[in-house]
Write a protein that holds these residues in place. Structure first.
Motif, short mmCIF file in Angstrom:
data_model
loop_
_atom_site.label_atom_id
_atom_site.label_comp_id
_atom_site.label_asym_id
_atom_site.label_seq_id
_atom_site.Cartn_x
_atom_site.Cartn_y
_atom_site.Cartn_z
N GLU A 28 -1.59 19.60 -5.65
CA GLU A 28 -0.74 19.76 -4.48
C GLU A 28 -0.90 18.60 -3.51
O GLU A 28 0.09 18.11 -2.94
N LEU A 29 -2.12 18.12 -3.33
CA LEU A 29 -2.36 16.97 -2.46
C LEU A 29 -1.71 15.72 -3.04
O LEU A 29 -1.07 14.96 -2.32
N TRP A 30 -1.83 15.52 -4.36
CA TRP A 30 -1.20 14.37 -5.00
C TRP A 30 0.32 14.43 -4.83
O TRP A 30 0.96 13.43 -4.50
N VAL A 31 0.92 15.60 -5.04
CA VAL A 31 2.37 15.75 -4.89
C VAL A 31 2.79 15.40 -3.46
O VAL A 31 3.76 14.68 -3.24
N GLU A 32 2.04 15.89 -2.49
CA GLU A 32 2.35 15.61 -1.09
C GLU A 32 2.28 14.11 -0.80
O GLU A 32 3.18 13.53 -0.18
N GLU A 33 1.22 13.45 -1.26
CA GLU A 33 1.06 12.01 -1.04
C GLU A 33 2.14 11.22 -1.79
O GLU A 33 2.68 10.24 -1.27
N HIS A 34 2.45 11.64 -3.01
CA HIS A 34 3.47 10.97 -3.82
C HIS A 34 4.84 11.09 -3.14
O HIS A 34 5.57 10.12 -3.04
N ASN A 35 5.18 12.29 -2.67
CA ASN A 35 6.46 12.48 -1.98
C ASN A 35 6.55 11.62 -0.73
O ASN A 35 7.59 11.02 -0.45
N GLN A 39 9.28 8.65 0.02
CA GLN A 39 10.10 8.62 1.24
C GLN A 39 9.95 7.30 1.98
O GLN A 39 10.91 6.79 2.54
N ASP A 40 8.74 6.75 1.96
CA ASP A 40 8.46 5.49 2.67
C ASP A 40 8.98 4.26 1.92
O ASP A 40 9.23 3.24 2.55
N ASN A 41 9.10 4.34 0.60
CA ASN A 41 9.36 3.14 -0.19
C ASN A 41 10.67 3.10 -0.96
O ASN A 41 11.02 2.06 -1.52
N ILE A 42 11.37 4.21 -1.03
CA ILE A 42 12.61 4.24 -1.80
C ILE A 42 13.78 4.45 -0.84
O ILE A 42 13.79 5.41 -0.06
N ALA A 43 14.74 3.54 -0.91
CA ALA A 43 15.89 3.59 -0.01
C ALA A 43 16.82 4.74 -0.40
O ALA A 43 16.86 5.16 -1.56
N ARG A 44 17.58 5.20 0.57
CA ARG A 44 18.50 6.33 0.33
C ARG A 44 19.54 6.04 -0.74
O ARG A 44 19.96 6.94 -1.44
N HIS A 45 19.96 4.78 -0.87
CA HIS A 45 20.98 4.44 -1.86
C HIS A 45 20.41 4.34 -3.28
O HIS A 45 21.18 4.30 -4.24
N GLU A 46 19.10 4.30 -3.42
CA GLU A 46 18.50 4.17 -4.75
C GLU A 46 18.50 5.52 -5.47
O GLU A 46 18.29 6.55 -4.85
N VAL A 48 17.71 7.67 -9.39
CA VAL A 48 16.90 7.78 -10.60
C VAL A 48 15.51 7.20 -10.36
O VAL A 48 15.11 6.22 -10.95
N TYR A 49 14.78 7.82 -9.47
CA TYR A 49 13.44 7.36 -9.14
C TYR A 49 12.43 8.41 -9.57
O TYR A 49 12.75 9.58 -9.77
N GLY A 50 11.21 7.97 -9.71
CA GLY A 50 10.14 8.86 -10.12
C GLY A 50 8.82 8.11 -10.18
O GLY A 50 8.59 7.18 -9.42
N VAL A 51 7.99 8.53 -11.10
CA VAL A 51 6.67 7.92 -11.26
C VAL A 51 6.44 7.63 -12.73
O VAL A 51 6.92 8.36 -13.60
N CYS A 52 5.75 6.53 -13.00
CA CYS A 52 5.35 6.18 -14.36
C CYS A 52 3.85 6.33 -14.46
O CYS A 52 3.10 5.75 -13.66
#
Length: 139
Positions: A28-35, A39-46, A48-52
């Motif tokens: 849960e802490l990882w999900v919160e930090e990842h989210n 939010q801080d690094n991905i622009a609204r127009h981008e 198909v984002y996620g994590v690898c």
């Protein structure tokens, strides 16, 4: 393993060494930090984002969530060896291809199961979830 950049530009995101998740609170802490990072690094127009997740023993798993909360995994051929663990952790059958769609209530078990196998994680933008395997296949 990198986000899709045009013109050979250097990747925007860099791999981050993985810290093992041992329980539901860690996930849960990882999900919160990842989210927050997304939010801080991905622009609204981008899109198909996620994590690898780069696996220590080889291959990558790309993960994103759908608007309805499903967990979508795109497992590279080099990481196919991890399928039995995904099946056990999520209590699902393997899909016909490399794209797994899991209910949102499977995320905690999945992350705890995969955690010891992950070497690093990295934000990605523009990953063609499941589509890359069709390129060159006559489509």
């Amino acid at each position: 393993m990198q986000d899709q950049n045009e013109g050979g530009a250097p990747p925007r995101f860099k791999p981050v060494p993985w810290m093992a998740l041992e329980n539901a609170a860690d996930v849960e802490l990882w999900v919160e930090e990842h989210n927050r990072s997304m939010q801080d690094n991905i622009a609204r127009h981008e899109t198909v984002y996620g994590v690898c997740f780069t696996l220590a023993e080889g291959g990558e798993i790309y993960m994103q969530t759908s608007p309805d909360g499903a967990v979508i995994l795109d497992v590279t051929p080099e990481a196919a060896w991890v399928a039995p663990l995904i099946m056990a952790a999520a209590r699902v059958e393997a899909p016909a291809g490399a794209l797994w769609v899991l209910p949102d209530d499977k995320l905690v078990q999945l992350m705890i199961g995969l955690s010891s196998l992950i070497a690093s994680s990295m934000l990605v933008v523009g990953h063609p979830f499941g589509r890359r395997r069709h390129y060159g296949a006559g489509r």
